[in-house]
Design a protein around this motif. Structure first.
Motif, PDB file in Angstrom:
ATOM      1  N   ASP A  56      66.817  67.194  51.087  1.00 56.75           N
ATOM      2  CA  ASP A  56      66.859  68.787  50.965  1.00 56.75           C
ATOM      3  C   ASP A  56      67.175  68.716  49.206  1.00 56.75           C
ATOM      4  N   ASP A  77      63.868  68.650  47.674  1.00 54.51           N
ATOM      5  CA  ASP A  77      63.012  69.840  47.673  1.00 54.51           C
ATOM      6  C   ASP A  77      63.583  70.601  46.810  1.00 54.51           C
ATOM      7  N   ARG A 127      61.345  72.317  43.600  1.00 55.76           N
ATOM      8  CA  ARG A 127      61.438  73.619  43.508  1.00 55.76           C
ATOM      9  C   ARG A 127      61.483  73.980  41.843  1.00 55.76           C
ATOM     10  N   GLU A 131      55.812  76.646  48.752  1.00 55.97           N
ATOM     11  CA  GLU A 131      56.489  76.059  49.510  1.00 55.97           C
ATOM     12  C   GLU A 131      56.012  74.959  50.430  1.00 55.97           C
ATOM     13  N   ALA A 132      54.712  75.353  51.189  1.00 58.92           N
ATOM     14  CA  ALA A 132      54.070  74.345  52.065  1.00 58.92           C
ATOM     15  C   ALA A 132      53.638  73.341  51.070  1.00 58.92           C
ATOM     16  N   ARG A 145      55.222  71.680  48.585  1.00 60.96           N
ATOM     17  CA  ARG A 145      56.476  70.899  48.359  1.00 60.96           C
ATOM     18  C   ARG A 145      57.027  70.449  49.813  1.00 60.96           C
ATOM     19  N   ARG A 146      56.639  71.014  50.799  1.00 56.97           N
ATOM     20  CA  ARG A 146      57.145  70.424  51.901  1.00 56.97           C
ATOM     21  C   ARG A 146      56.574  69.160  52.446  1.00 56.97           C
ATOM     22  N   ARG A 177      57.879  65.284  52.713  1.00 55.18           N
ATOM     23  CA  ARG A 177      57.789  64.410  54.057  1.00 55.18           C
ATOM     24  C   ARG A 177      57.177  63.371  53.537  1.00 55.18           C
ATOM     25  N   GLU A 203      50.329  78.604  54.791  1.00 54.33           N
ATOM     26  CA  GLU A 203      51.664  79.114  54.974  1.00 54.33           C
ATOM     27  C   GLU A 203      51.570  80.471  56.004  1.00 54.33           C
TER      28      GLU A 203
END
Length: 91
Positions: free
Chosen positions: A4, A7, A11, A18-19, A21-22, A26, A91
């Motif tokens: 977290d 992330d 950001r 966002e996708a 970064r995810r 991961r 997304e």
């Protein structure tokens, strides 16, 4: 490593959806779980370490920066190709 926090740092510091970064978060989590980077480099994989290394990459989105760093580690040590971002879900 706190994913977290990673992330939030990504950001704050870099461009990217966002996708994107995810996927990077991961991949970073998977890399941290293997302890490969720490073994190869002698430095723990932390949020600050990731941000510092991604900051050295050409000014592009976060996934491109991540892949640039993974490419450098691949050239230096081998075994980092599986951690590169290959696809970003829509997304």
């Amino acid at each position: 490593m706190n994913l977290d926090e990673l992330d939030a740092a990504l950001r704050r510091e870099f461009t990217g959806a966002e996708a994107e970064r995810r996927v990077v978060v991961r991949q970073a989590g998977d890399l941290a779980d293997t302890e490969k980077a720490e073994t190869d480099r002698g430095v723990p994989l932390t949020v600050d370490e990731i941000v510092d290394n991604l900051s050295d990459a050409p000014d592009e989105g976060v996934a491109s920066r991540w892949n640039w760093w993974m490419g450098a580690l691949e050239a230096a040590y081998g075994g980092y190709e599986p951690f590169q971002v290959r696809r970003i879900p829509k997304e």
